[in-house]
Design a protein around this motif. Structure first.
Motif, PDB file in Angstrom:
ATOM      1  N   LYS A 148       0.840  -1.214   0.000  1.00  0.00           N
ATOM      2  CA  LYS A 148       0.000   0.000   0.000  1.00  0.00           C
ATOM      3  C   LYS A 148       0.869   1.256   0.000  1.00  0.00           C
ATOM      4  O   LYS A 148       1.851   1.320   0.727  1.00  0.00           O
ATOM      5  N   GLY A 149       0.474   2.243  -0.790  1.00  0.00           N
ATOM      6  CA  GLY A 149       1.162   3.531  -0.723  1.00  0.00           C
ATOM      7  C   GLY A 149       2.500   3.563  -1.438  1.00  0.00           C
ATOM      8  O   GLY A 149       3.264   4.513  -1.271  1.00  0.00           O
ATOM      9  N   SER A 150       2.791   2.514  -2.225  1.00  0.00           N
ATOM     10  CA  SER A 150       4.088   2.479  -2.914  1.00  0.00           C
ATOM     11  C   SER A 150       3.947   2.928  -4.360  1.00  0.00           C
ATOM     12  O   SER A 150       2.839   2.928  -4.916  1.00  0.00           O
ATOM     13  N   THR A 151       5.073   3.269  -4.963  1.00  0.00           N
ATOM     14  CA  THR A 151       5.060   3.549  -6.401  1.00  0.00           C
ATOM     15  C   THR A 151       4.786   2.237  -7.146  1.00  0.00           C
ATOM     16  O   THR A 151       4.220   2.250  -8.232  1.00  0.00           O
ATOM     17  N   SER A 152       5.196   1.118  -6.530  1.00  0.00           N
ATOM     18  CA  SER A 152       4.985  -0.205  -7.157  1.00  0.00           C
ATOM     19  C   SER A 152       3.511  -0.428  -7.448  1.00  0.00           C
ATOM     20  O   SER A 152       3.139  -0.958  -8.508  1.00  0.00           O
ATOM     21  N   GLU A 153       2.674  -0.029  -6.500  1.00  0.00           N
ATOM     22  CA  GLU A 153       1.222  -0.185  -6.622  1.00  0.00           C
ATOM     23  C   GLU A 153       0.701   0.631  -7.823  1.00  0.00           C
ATOM     24  O   GLU A 153      -0.063   0.132  -8.647  1.00  0.00           O
ATOM     25  N   GLN A 154       1.174   1.874  -7.916  1.00  0.00           N
ATOM     26  CA  GLN A 154       0.719   2.735  -9.023  1.00  0.00           C
ATOM     27  C   GLN A 154       1.238   2.242 -10.373  1.00  0.00           C
ATOM     28  O   GLN A 154       0.496   2.183 -11.344  1.00  0.00           O
ATOM     29  N   ASN A 155       2.537   1.873 -10.404  1.00  0.00           N
ATOM     30  CA  ASN A 155       3.146   1.463 -11.679  1.00  0.00           C
ATOM     31  C   ASN A 155       2.494   0.220 -12.268  1.00  0.00           C
ATOM     32  O   ASN A 155       2.265   0.127 -13.460  1.00  0.00           O
ATOM     33  N   VAL A 156       2.211  -0.760 -11.394  1.00  0.00           N
ATOM     34  CA  VAL A 156       1.674  -2.024 -11.923  1.00  0.00           C
ATOM     35  C   VAL A 156       0.257  -1.815 -12.455  1.00  0.00           C
ATOM     36  O   VAL A 156      -0.137  -2.420 -13.467  1.00  0.00           O
ATOM     37  N   LYS A 157      -0.495  -0.922 -11.824  1.00  0.00           N
ATOM     38  CA  LYS A 157      -1.853  -0.633 -12.314  1.00  0.00           C
ATOM     39  C   LYS A 157      -1.801  -0.017 -13.708  1.00  0.00           C
ATOM     40  O   LYS A 157      -2.657  -0.252 -14.537  1.00  0.00           O
ATOM     41  N   LYS A 158      -0.743   0.794 -13.948  1.00  0.00           N
ATOM     42  CA  LYS A 158      -0.587   1.418 -15.267  1.00  0.00           C
ATOM     43  C   LYS A 158      -0.066   0.412 -16.302  1.00  0.00           C
ATOM     44  O   LYS A 158      -0.536   0.370 -17.426  1.00  0.00           O
ATOM     45  N   SER A 159       0.917  -0.400 -15.897  1.00  0.00           N
ATOM     46  CA  SER A 159       1.562  -1.312 -16.855  1.00  0.00           C
ATOM     47  C   SER A 159       0.664  -2.466 -17.256  1.00  0.00           C
ATOM     48  O   SER A 159       0.722  -2.931 -18.394  1.00  0.00           O
ATOM     49  N   VAL A 160      -0.087  -3.010 -16.282  1.00  0.00           N
ATOM     50  CA  VAL A 160      -0.976  -4.137 -16.589  1.00  0.00           C
ATOM     51  C   VAL A 160      -2.362  -3.827 -16.004  1.00  0.00           C
ATOM     52  O   VAL A 160      -2.741  -4.356 -14.958  1.00  0.00           O
ATOM     53  N   PRO A 161      -3.131  -2.954 -16.677  1.00  0.00           N
ATOM     54  CA  PRO A 161      -4.398  -2.484 -16.100  1.00  0.00           C
ATOM     55  C   PRO A 161      -5.411  -3.606 -15.829  1.00  0.00           C
ATOM     56  O   PRO A 161      -6.295  -3.432 -14.988  1.00  0.00           O
ATOM     57  N   SER A 162      -5.276  -4.733 -16.503  1.00  0.00           N
ATOM     58  CA  SER A 162      -6.273  -5.802 -16.316  1.00  0.00           C
ATOM     59  C   SER A 162      -6.045  -6.624 -15.045  1.00  0.00           C
ATOM     60  O   SER A 162      -6.846  -7.500 -14.724  1.00  0.00           O
ATOM     61  N   THR A 163      -4.950  -6.359 -14.311  1.00  0.00           N
ATOM     62  CA  THR A 163      -4.701  -7.168 -13.104  1.00  0.00           C
ATOM     63  C   THR A 163      -5.530  -6.652 -11.925  1.00  0.00           C
ATOM     64  O   THR A 163      -5.937  -5.499 -11.892  1.00  0.00           O
ATOM     65  N   THR A 164      -5.717  -7.524 -10.945  1.00  0.00           N
ATOM     66  CA  THR A 164      -6.288  -7.092  -9.670  1.00  0.00           C
ATOM     67  C   THR A 164      -5.116  -6.952  -8.712  1.00  0.00           C
ATOM     68  O   THR A 164      -4.377  -7.914  -8.489  1.00  0.00           O
ATOM     69  N   VAL A 165      -4.933  -5.745  -8.181  1.00  0.00           N
ATOM     70  CA  VAL A 165      -3.787  -5.516  -7.294  1.00  0.00           C
ATOM     71  C   VAL A 165      -4.206  -5.672  -5.836  1.00  0.00           C
ATOM     72  O   VAL A 165      -5.150  -5.025  -5.392  1.00  0.00           O
ATOM     73  N   LEU A 166      -3.535  -6.573  -5.126  1.00  0.00           N
ATOM     74  CA  LEU A 166      -3.794  -6.739  -3.694  1.00  0.00           C
ATOM     75  C   LEU A 166      -2.688  -6.011  -2.938  1.00  0.00           C
ATOM     76  O   LEU A 166      -1.513  -6.361  -3.064  1.00  0.00           O
ATOM     77  N   SER A 167      -3.065  -4.982  -2.191  1.00  0.00           N
ATOM     78  CA  SER A 167      -2.046  -4.178  -1.510  1.00  0.00           C
ATOM     79  C   SER A 167      -1.931  -4.539  -0.030  1.00  0.00           C
ATOM     80  O   SER A 167      -2.890  -4.422   0.716  1.00  0.00           O
ATOM     81  N   PHE A 168      -0.740  -4.965   0.356  1.00  0.00           N
ATOM     82  CA  PHE A 168      -0.458  -5.369   1.741  1.00  0.00           C
ATOM     83  C   PHE A 168       0.271  -4.238   2.455  1.00  0.00           C
ATOM     84  O   PHE A 168       0.662  -3.255   1.840  1.00  0.00           O
ATOM     85  N   ASP A 169       0.492  -4.414   3.782  1.00  0.00           N
ATOM     86  CA  ASP A 169       1.246  -3.400   4.521  1.00  0.00           C
ATOM     87  C   ASP A 169       2.694  -3.372   4.063  1.00  0.00           C
ATOM     88  O   ASP A 169       3.302  -2.322   3.978  1.00  0.00           O
ATOM     89  N   ASP A 170       3.259  -4.558   3.816  1.00  0.00           N
ATOM     90  CA  ASP A 170       4.630  -4.592   3.316  1.00  0.00           C
ATOM     91  C   ASP A 170       4.855  -5.822   2.437  1.00  0.00           C
ATOM     92  O   ASP A 170       3.997  -6.692   2.364  1.00  0.00           O
ATOM     93  N   TYR A 171       6.025  -5.869   1.797  1.00  0.00           N
ATOM     94  CA  TYR A 171       6.251  -6.863   0.752  1.00  0.00           C
ATOM     95  C   TYR A 171       6.338  -8.310   1.236  1.00  0.00           C
ATOM     96  O   TYR A 171       5.904  -9.204   0.506  1.00  0.00           O
TER      97      TYR A 171
END
Ligand code: GLU
Length: 281
Positions: A148-171
């Motif tokens: 949650k709150g990472s650039t990783s979360e934003q980037n993956v939504k842009k790169s592969v919009p069809s995925t469902t992103v599950l955001s955890f507290d940490d990796y």
């Protein structure tokens, strides 16, 4: 008249500047006065910030930069664990003086906080079960874990919009989700994933079963985070980074955590690492 208006504008600008400086505070002076630098760091992301199971001390690349800065200030360090989501509020609410927490500097974040020169560069990748993902196509429509709150979360939504992103507290929670088959991949900076893969490789039950495919979706330059407008402190930290670059300390720290004598998977030649110590800019 024009001159009067000019003077008025000048006066207002000066008052504004003074208020801004007062609001930002002077962390450099405060830290020296209280004798301690409170650093927001990650506590479960080797080789950046983690707790040594034996000594219970915080250790890692980020930690070593904090230690050097504190030594130069002549103060002790107190570490406070932060997550990707709470680190900016922790800094802005003055619960920490400095962030050294695998944090990418970008224009959006720089609207709210100030960053030091870049002290590490990496790029975003994926950690998967071996052989399951060869290209971004294999991720389409699938579930992917991140923080949650990472650039990783934003980037993956842009790169592969069809995925469902599950955001955890940490990796590490995302890695667990990959192991349990709840997500096809966990995604973040390669340098962080390499540390997580290192842990999986050390465990006989998971050794040889996971990989970081050669798919990079972004560049992630790390900066130390400071409060916005905290000019004296930002200058001090940047001057310190320049000193570390000149006197070889930055290189030593890089070698300590990523060099050929470490067990970082980055050095096992199994995959190409994009992470590198950066020239300061
Ligand atoms: N560097 C990226 C970021 O700042 C990912 C790692 C992290 O979440 O700390 O968001």
């Amino acid at each position: 008249m024009a001159r009067k208006i000019g003077l008025f504008v000048l006066a207002v600008t000066m008052i504004g500047a003074l208020c801004g400086a007062a609001l930002a505070g002077d962390t450099l002076a405060d830290v020296k006065k209280k004798g301690v630098l409170v650093a927001g760091v990650k506590d479960s992301l080797p080789p950046f910030g983690s707790v040594d199971p034996q000594t219970k001390d915080f250790v890692g690349y980020d930690i070593d930069f904090v230690k050097y800065i504190a030594k130069k200030l002549g103060v002790k360090v107190e570490y406070k664990p932060v997550t990707s989501a709470n680190r900016m509020p922790m800094l802005m609410e003055s619960r920490v003086d400095l962030l050294a927490a695998t944090m990418t500097k970008n224009p959006e974040r720089a609207k709210q906080i100030d960053f030091s020169y870049t002290y590490f560069l990496t790029g975003q990748k994926f950690l998967t079960k071996k052989g399951t993902v060869k290209s971004l196509k294999d991720l389409e429509g699938k579930k992917i874990g991140t923080a949650k709150g990472s650039t990783s979360e934003q980037n993956v939504k842009k790169s592969v919009p069809s995925t469902t992103v599950l955001s955890f507290d940490d990796y590490p929670q995302g890695v667990l989700a990959v192991q349990q088959g709840k997500v096809i991949a966990v995604t973040t900076d390669e340098s962080i994933l390499a540390g997580q893969l290192g842990k999986l490789e050390k465990n006989p039950a998971t050794k040889g079963q996971y990989e970081i495919p050669d798919i990079t979706i972004s560049a992630e330059p790390y900066g130390l985070g400071m409060r916005k407008g905290d000019t004296n402190f930002v200058k001090f930290v940047n001057d310190t980074l320049l000193e570390m670059e000149k006197n070889g300390e930055a290189k030593k720290i890089f070698e300590r955590w990523f060099g050929p004598n470490t067990d970082s998977p980055i050095n096992r030649g199994k995959f190409k690492i994009t992470a590198d110590r950066m020239g300061l800019e």
